[in-house]
Design an enzyme around this catalytic site. Structure first.
Site, PDB file in Angstrom:
ATOM      1  N   PRO A   8       0.140  -0.800  -0.089  1.00 20.64           N
ATOM      2  CA  PRO A   8       0.305  -0.035   0.129  1.00 20.64           C
ATOM      3  C   PRO A   8       0.642   1.302   0.456  1.00 20.64           C
ATOM      4  CG  PRO A   8      -0.165  -0.462   2.343  1.00 20.64           C
ATOM      5  CD  PRO A   8       0.434  -1.977   1.516  1.00 20.64           C
ATOM      6  N   GLY A   9       1.619   1.435  -1.087  1.00 18.54           N
ATOM      7  CA  GLY A   9       2.248   2.939  -1.805  1.00 18.54           C
ATOM      8  C   GLY A   9       1.157   4.099  -1.637  1.00 18.54           C
ATOM      9  N   GLY A  12      -1.899   2.559  -4.739  1.00 19.11           N
ATOM     10  CA  GLY A  12      -2.176   1.213  -2.979  1.00 19.11           C
ATOM     11  C   GLY A  12      -2.864   1.637  -2.431  1.00 19.11           C
ATOM     12  N   ASN A  99       4.067   0.377 -12.754  1.00 20.02           N
ATOM     13  CA  ASN A  99       4.477   0.968 -14.102  1.00 20.02           C
ATOM     14  C   ASN A  99       5.344  -0.410 -14.695  1.00 20.02           C
ATOM     15  OD1 ASN A  99       3.227   3.726 -13.837  1.00 20.02           O
ATOM     16  ND2 ASN A  99       4.962   3.606 -12.649  1.00 20.02           N
ATOM     17  N   ALA A 125      -0.920  10.597  -6.810  1.00 19.56           N
ATOM     18  CA  ALA A 125      -1.347  10.120  -6.108  1.00 19.56           C
ATOM     19  C   ALA A 125       0.440  10.176  -5.233  1.00 19.56           C
ATOM     20  CB  ALA A 125      -1.878   8.569  -5.493  1.00 19.56           C
ATOM     21  N   LYS A 180       1.608   2.769 -22.244  1.00 18.07           N
ATOM     22  CA  LYS A 180       2.530   3.580 -20.432  1.00 18.07           C
ATOM     23  C   LYS A 180       3.480   3.118 -20.165  1.00 18.07           C
ATOM     24  CE  LYS A 180       1.587   4.952 -16.232  1.00 18.07           C
ATOM     25  NZ  LYS A 180       1.272   4.984 -15.118  1.00 18.07           N
ATOM     26  N   ASN A 184       5.605   7.005 -19.232  1.00 20.56           N
ATOM     27  CA  ASN A 184       6.970   6.356 -18.502  1.00 20.56           C
ATOM     28  C   ASN A 184       8.264   6.286 -19.293  1.00 20.56           C
ATOM     29  OD1 ASN A 184       4.609   4.336 -16.559  1.00 20.56           O
ATOM     30  ND2 ASN A 184       5.497   6.293 -16.037  1.00 20.56           N
ATOM     31  N   SER A 250       7.467   8.876  -9.513  1.00 22.29           N
ATOM     32  CA  SER A 250       7.620   8.096  -9.261  1.00 22.29           C
ATOM     33  C   SER A 250       8.964   8.008  -9.133  1.00 22.29           C
ATOM     34  CB  SER A 250       6.790   6.450  -9.670  1.00 22.29           C
ATOM     35  OG  SER A 250       7.336   6.031 -10.838  1.00 22.29           O
ATOM     36  N   GLU A 262      12.416   1.699 -10.650  1.00 20.56           N
ATOM     37  CA  GLU A 262      11.575   0.878 -11.813  1.00 20.56           C
ATOM     38  C   GLU A 262      11.737   0.500 -13.537  1.00 20.56           C
ATOM     39  OE1 GLU A 262       6.950   0.191 -10.449  1.00 20.56           O
ATOM     40  OE2 GLU A 262       7.075   2.429 -11.462  1.00 20.56           O
TER      41      GLU A 262
HETATM   42  O1  PAF Z   1       5.332   7.063 -12.301  1.00 22.65           O
HETATM   43  C1  PAF Z   1       4.988   8.408 -12.408  1.00 22.65           C
HETATM   44  O2  PAF Z   1       4.933   8.646 -12.007  1.00 22.65           O
HETATM   45  C2  PAF Z   1       3.162   7.968 -13.328  1.00 22.65           C
HETATM   46  O3  PAF Z   1       3.522   6.336 -14.487  1.00 22.65           O
HETATM   47  C3  PAF Z   1       3.277   9.164 -14.072  1.00 22.65           C
HETATM   48  C4  PAF Z   1       2.322   8.543 -15.161  1.00 22.65           C
HETATM   49  C5  PAF Z   1       4.465   9.217 -15.673  1.00 22.65           C
HETATM   50  C6  PAF Z   1       2.997  10.857 -14.473  1.00 22.65           C
HETATM   51  O4  PAF Z   1       4.090  10.839 -12.890  1.00 22.65           O
END
Ligand code: PAF
Length: 301
Positions: A8-9, A12, A99, A125, A180, A184, A250, A262
């Site tokens: 739960p980051g 989550g 991701n 988030a 996506k 990223n 992130s 990641e």
């Molecule tokens: O990893 C992230 O932060 C998100 O997937 C994104 C879409 C790049 C937005 O910050």
């Protein structure tokens, strides 16, 4: 439904709060079970506030789970699931949100008996403390199945949509996953390397690099049998940059907090596929190498 959120980051916890608010019995499973059980969701983008009291690391909840929602980073999925698998009923639905691409491929045989789903979300988030999650940007979620048993679980699109819309079911997730991934591949390493907010990438100084990254990803994607126009993808990338302008990506957050990123499942996945198809991808290679160096040094440049 009985739902256990594993990892739960920020994302989550966001889903945990919205699913709790929608009336589900939600508990959490994390590497840090000592954290407070009260979780508060607030949002500058919607009037909602949720206060959820979540049980943590309760094996009884795992036994009775209808859904295990795995929201760990791509590189933690296998380790996070390992202690739970022996305790799951084979009807328990496993739903992954993270991701990047490639993290689930080595697990497909081990998990073949469970209904498997994957989701991609563009909600923003932040989790400034273990008790607090902020919904920083409205997005949408794409959902699809990873195996035959998963295909019978299309109802999950409705369950998730009721908790946090919009959720769309896709008979094949390949195109949304690659889109996506491309987003990223651009935003995450550039913001992490240059210490930027996502919106800073709108500056003309980055347009050539962004163009180069996208061009390489499209070549690799096409070689993998996925059709998408470069210009359409460029527009998608800039749309996400604009919509999440104030966010730190992130990967930026991972490097700032000296966590493993990641990158291997983002630009690293593009490198692996490019190698298979003998496609040169110098932009993606350089980003991958630089992020690896920063990870190694344990901080931003
Ligand atoms: O990893 C992230 O932060 C998100 O997937 C994104 C879409 C790049 C937005 O910050």
């Amino acid at each position: 439904m009985n739902i256990v959120v594993v990892g739960p980051g920020a994302i989550g916890s966001l889903w945990a709060c919205y699913l709790h608010q929608a009336g589900h019995n939600v508990s959490a499973w994390s590497r840090h079970p000592q954290h407070s059980r009260l979780l508060s969701l607030s949002s500058p983008v919607s009037p909602i506030t949720v206060n959820a009291t979540l049980r943590h690391n309760d094996m009884d909840a795992v036994h009775h789970a209808d859904v295990i929602l795995v929201t760990t980073k791509a590189h933690h999925v296998a380790d996070a699931l390992a202690p739970l698998l022996a305790h799951l009923h084979s009807d328990t639905l496993l739903l992954f949100i993270h991701n990047g691409m490639g993290a689930l491929e080595p697990l497909m045989d081990t998990l073949a008996d469970y209904p498997l789903l994957q989701a991609i979300t563009t909600h923003g988030a932040m989790k400034p403390s273990p008790q607090q999650v902020i919904h920083t940007g409205l997005g949408r979620t794409d959902l699809g199945a990873l195996n035959l048993k998963g295909r019978a679980c299309q109802f999950m699109a409705e369950v998730l949509h009721h908790a946090l819309p919009e959720v769309t079911w896709h008979p094949s997730l390949e195109l949304p996953l690659w889109k996506k991934l491309a987003i990223n591949c651009v935003i995450n390493p550039l913001t992490a390397i240059h210490n930027l907010r996502n919106g800073d990438l709108q500056a003309a100084a980055y347009s050539e690099t962004i163009y180069g990254i996208i061009q390489e990803v499209v070549m690799v994607m096409n070689a993998c049998g996925v059709d998408l126009e470069q210009e359409a993808l460029r527009q998608d990338v800039y749309e996400v940059i604009a919509r999440t302008a104030h966010n730190y990506s992130s990967m930026h957050q991972d490097l700032t907090h000296q966590r493993e990123s990641e990158i291997d499942f983002i630009n690293g996945y593009v490198l692996a596929q490019a190698r298979r198809h003998r496609i040169p991808v110098p932009y993606n290679r350089e980003l991958w190498q630089t992020v690896k160096q920063l990870e190694h040094r344990g901080s931003h440049a």
